[in-house]
Write an enzyme that holds these catalytic residues in place. Sequence first.
Site, PDB file in Angstrom:
ATOM      1  N   SER A  25       0.787  -1.218   0.000  1.00 44.39           N
ATOM      2  CA  SER A  25       0.000   0.000   0.000  1.00 44.39           C
ATOM      3  C   SER A  25       0.830   1.284   0.000  1.00 44.39           C
ATOM      4  O   SER A  25       1.568   1.539  -0.936  1.00 44.39           O
ATOM      5  CB  SER A  25      -0.935  -0.069   1.199  1.00 44.39           C
ATOM      6  OG  SER A  25      -1.875   0.936   1.146  1.00 44.39           O
ATOM      7  N   ASP A  84      -6.535   2.436  -2.247  1.00 43.98           N
ATOM      8  CA  ASP A  84      -7.657   2.328  -1.305  1.00 43.98           C
ATOM      9  C   ASP A  84      -7.747   3.532  -0.370  1.00 43.98           C
ATOM     10  O   ASP A  84      -8.483   3.513   0.614  1.00 43.98           O
ATOM     11  CB  ASP A  84      -7.649   1.004  -0.531  1.00 43.98           C
ATOM     12  CG  ASP A  84      -6.443   0.841   0.369  1.00 43.98           C
ATOM     13  OD1 ASP A  84      -5.522   1.680   0.303  1.00 43.98           O
ATOM     14  OD2 ASP A  84      -6.417  -0.142   1.134  1.00 43.98           O
ATOM     15  N   ALA A 136      -8.520   9.911   8.830  1.00 44.96           N
ATOM     16  CA  ALA A 136      -8.050  11.192   8.306  1.00 44.96           C
ATOM     17  C   ALA A 136      -7.178  10.978   7.063  1.00 44.96           C
ATOM     18  O   ALA A 136      -7.172  11.800   6.140  1.00 44.96           O
ATOM     19  CB  ALA A 136      -7.270  11.933   9.379  1.00 44.96           C
ATOM     20  N   ASN A 137      -6.479   9.832   6.989  1.00 43.46           N
ATOM     21  CA  ASN A 137      -5.578   9.583   5.864  1.00 43.46           C
ATOM     22  C   ASN A 137      -6.282   9.239   4.550  1.00 43.46           C
ATOM     23  O   ASN A 137      -5.634   9.010   3.532  1.00 43.46           O
ATOM     24  CB  ASN A 137      -4.554   8.506   6.233  1.00 43.46           C
ATOM     25  CG  ASN A 137      -5.193   7.158   6.551  1.00 43.46           C
ATOM     26  OD1 ASN A 137      -6.316   6.866   6.126  1.00 43.46           O
ATOM     27  ND2 ASN A 137      -4.488   6.316   7.288  1.00 43.46           N
ATOM     28  N   THR A 186       2.000  -0.678  10.382  1.00 40.54           N
ATOM     29  CA  THR A 186       2.419  -1.018   9.022  1.00 40.54           C
ATOM     30  C   THR A 186       3.870  -0.657   8.735  1.00 40.54           C
ATOM     31  O   THR A 186       4.434  -1.106   7.759  1.00 40.54           O
ATOM     32  CB  THR A 186       1.557  -0.266   7.976  1.00 40.54           C
ATOM     33  OG1 THR A 186       1.672   1.128   8.217  1.00 40.54           O
ATOM     34  CG2 THR A 186       0.098  -0.680   8.062  1.00 40.54           C
TER      35      THR A 186
HETATM   36  C1  G16 Z   1      -3.235   0.732   6.492  1.00 43.25           C
HETATM   37  C2  G16 Z   1      -4.601   0.526   7.113  1.00 43.25           C
HETATM   38  C3  G16 Z   1      -5.190   1.854   7.531  1.00 43.25           C
HETATM   39  C4  G16 Z   1      -4.211   2.595   8.453  1.00 43.25           C
HETATM   40  C5  G16 Z   1      -2.833   2.695   7.789  1.00 43.25           C
HETATM   41  C6  G16 Z   1      -1.767   3.259   8.692  1.00 43.25           C
HETATM   42  O1  G16 Z   1      -3.369   1.533   5.350  1.00 43.25           O
HETATM   43  O2  G16 Z   1      -5.435  -0.119   6.178  1.00 43.25           O
HETATM   44  O3  G16 Z   1      -6.420   1.609   8.172  1.00 43.25           O
HETATM   45  O4  G16 Z   1      -4.680   3.875   8.723  1.00 43.25           O
HETATM   46  O5  G16 Z   1      -2.385   1.403   7.395  1.00 43.25           O
HETATM   47  O6  G16 Z   1      -1.613   2.406   9.786  1.00 43.25           O
HETATM   48  P1  G16 Z   1      -0.439   2.593  10.849  1.00 43.25           P
HETATM   49  O7  G16 Z   1      -0.605   3.987  11.355  1.00 43.25           O
HETATM   50  O8  G16 Z   1      -0.725   1.525  11.862  1.00 43.25           O
HETATM   51  O9  G16 Z   1       0.864   2.406  10.108  1.00 43.25           O
HETATM   52  P2  G16 Z   1      -2.681   1.148   3.968  1.00 43.25           P
HETATM   53  O10 G16 Z   1      -3.217   2.151   3.002  1.00 43.25           O
HETATM   54  O11 G16 Z   1      -1.199   1.266   4.171  1.00 43.25           O
HETATM   55  O12 G16 Z   1      -3.117  -0.261   3.720  1.00 43.25           O
END
Ligand code: G16
Length: 504
Positions: free
Chosen positions: A64, A280, A371-372, A459
Site C-alpha cells: 500500500s 484504497d 483522516a488519511n 504497518t
Molecule cells: C493501512 C490501514 C489503515 C491505516 C494505515 C496506517 O493503510 O489499512 O487503516 O490507517 O495502514 O496504519 P499505521 O498507522 O498503523 O501504520 P494502507 O493504506 O497502508 O493499507
Amino acid sequence: MDLDSISKHSALHAKPSGLILQYGTAGFRMKAEHLDHVMFRMGLLAVLRSKQTKSTIGVMVTASHNPEEDNGVKLVDPLGEMLAPSWEEHATCLANAEEQNMQKVLMNICKKAAVDLQQAAFIVIGRDTRSSSEKLAQSVIDGITVLGGQFHDYGLLTTPQLHYMVYCRNTNGQYGKATVEGYYQKLSKAFVELTKQAFSSGDEYQSLKVDCANGIGALQLREMRGYFSQGLSVQLFNVGTKGKLNHLCGADFVKSHQKPPQGMEMKSNERCCSFDGDADRIVYYYRDTDGHFHLIDGDKIATLISSFLKELLLEIGENLNLGVVQTAYANGSSTRYLEEVMKVPVYCTKTGVKHLHHKAQEFDIGVYFEANGHGTVLFSKAAEMKIKQLAKELEDKKRKAAKMLANIIDLSNQVADRQVICTTDAERQAVTPPGLQEAINDLVKKYKLSRAFVRPSGTEDVVRVYAEADSQESADSLAHEVSCAVYQLAGGVGEKPQPVSEDI
Ligand code: G16
C-alpha cells in the site's frame, strides 16, 4: 492434508530463522526480500479459511502506502471485509512457526477453528505494481495448490477491486460481475446516474486531476475513465512511467506534508486528488485564487458525505440512524462540527479500517473515514431495501432524493523497537513506557485548544506522533516536544522522529 508434501514445499519457501512478524493494522508488511515464506503460508491459511467459511477468500499482495522496497499481504474475508481477528492470530502463529513446527501449527489451526478438510476451497488473488509482487503472488499460489485449493489470479488489481471480487463471488453475482469490467460498469453506472440527478442542466462539465502515486490506480483508472466519460473528465499524473511508487506523491505524502505531489501542475480552483499505492485511500485538494493549498482529507470527506446524506434523508422523510466513525487522528474541529452543528453521533475506534468498519456496521447508515483517506459508507441491508423501495414508490423531489441515495449505495464499495509503546482508549493514551502519558499531558497543557497522542504504527517500523493546537506554529512546536518525550522515554533508540502537525 498431505503433511509431508506441505513440509517439502515449505522448505522451498524457508523462513529466515528468528524472524518474528505480527499481523498488523493491515496484514503483514516488511522488506519484500523477507516475505517469501509469509506469502506461501498465507496461501495455506487462505485455503483453511475458505474451507472453514465454505466461501471464496481473497489474498492481496501489496504494501500500500509503504515504500517500493516493502511488500505485504492482506487477507479478505467472505463479505469483502478484513480478516476476522481470531484468524489474525492464526496468521501470526503460522507466519512465525519454525519449519519443524509447521505441521503441528497447521493441525492446531484446523482443530481450533473446526476446519473441515474435505470441504473445497477457492481463493482469488490480486497484486499491486511493485516489482516484487508477481513473484510473491506466485508463492501464495504455491501455498494454495499444495493444500489442494482452487484459485483465480486476477493479476494487477487495486485493493478495493479485490474486495469487490470476493464479495461478488460469495453473493453469486448478485452484487455484480466478478470481473474488472463488472467493477467498472457497476461503479460508473451509479456515478453517472448520481451526477445526472445532482446537477441541473447547464452545470459545468466536471474535471478532475488524479495523482496515481505511481501505482496500480493509474492502470485501472486509465481503463475505467472510458466508462464515465459523460460525467467526468479525468487527467492522470504520476502514472508510474517516471517516478517511484509513493515517492513524493500519493495520498500519504499529500496528507502528511500538506502540499501537492510532485509531478502535478495545479491551477487555482482545479479539482485534484491523490490515491495511495494500492488505491484504497483518496484525499482531495485545490488551490484558491490566492494560491493557498486546501486539503480535503478523510475528516472533511466524512463531514461532506454526512451532510449530503442527512439532506437526502430529510428530503425523503425517513428517520434512518446515521453515525460517523473516526480514529484518534481525526481533527478535533471535525468531530466537534459533526457532533455540535450536524448533530451526528461520532465514535472513535483504534486505527485500522477493520476497526472502523466494524463499528460503522452498527448503524442504518455508517460513514467511516480515517483522516488519511481510507473509508466508505455502509448501509444496513434493511436501510438498503427501504431506500430502494422508496425510490420506486415516492414522487417528484422525494423520489429523486431516494434515487440518489440508492446510487450512493451502489457507488460505495462496501465491502480492513516501536512496540515499547502500548496504548489504550482507542490508542489516545499511552500506557507504557511509564511516564510518557504524563509527559504528554503536561506538554498539551502549555498550548491552547491542543491535543496530542502517540502510537506504534502497525504497518511501518515507526512511532506516529499526532498534535493539534490553535495555530500551525503551536501545533508544530507541540508535535516536536511530544516526539522528544517519546525519544527520551522510549529508550532513545532509532532516529529522532520528525513530527508533522496540522492546523485546526
Ligand atoms: C493501512 C490501514 C489503515 C491505516 C494505515 C496506517 O493503510 O489499512 O487503516 O490507517 O495502514 O496504519 P499505521 O498507522 O498503523 O501504520 P494502507 O493504506 O497502508 O493499507
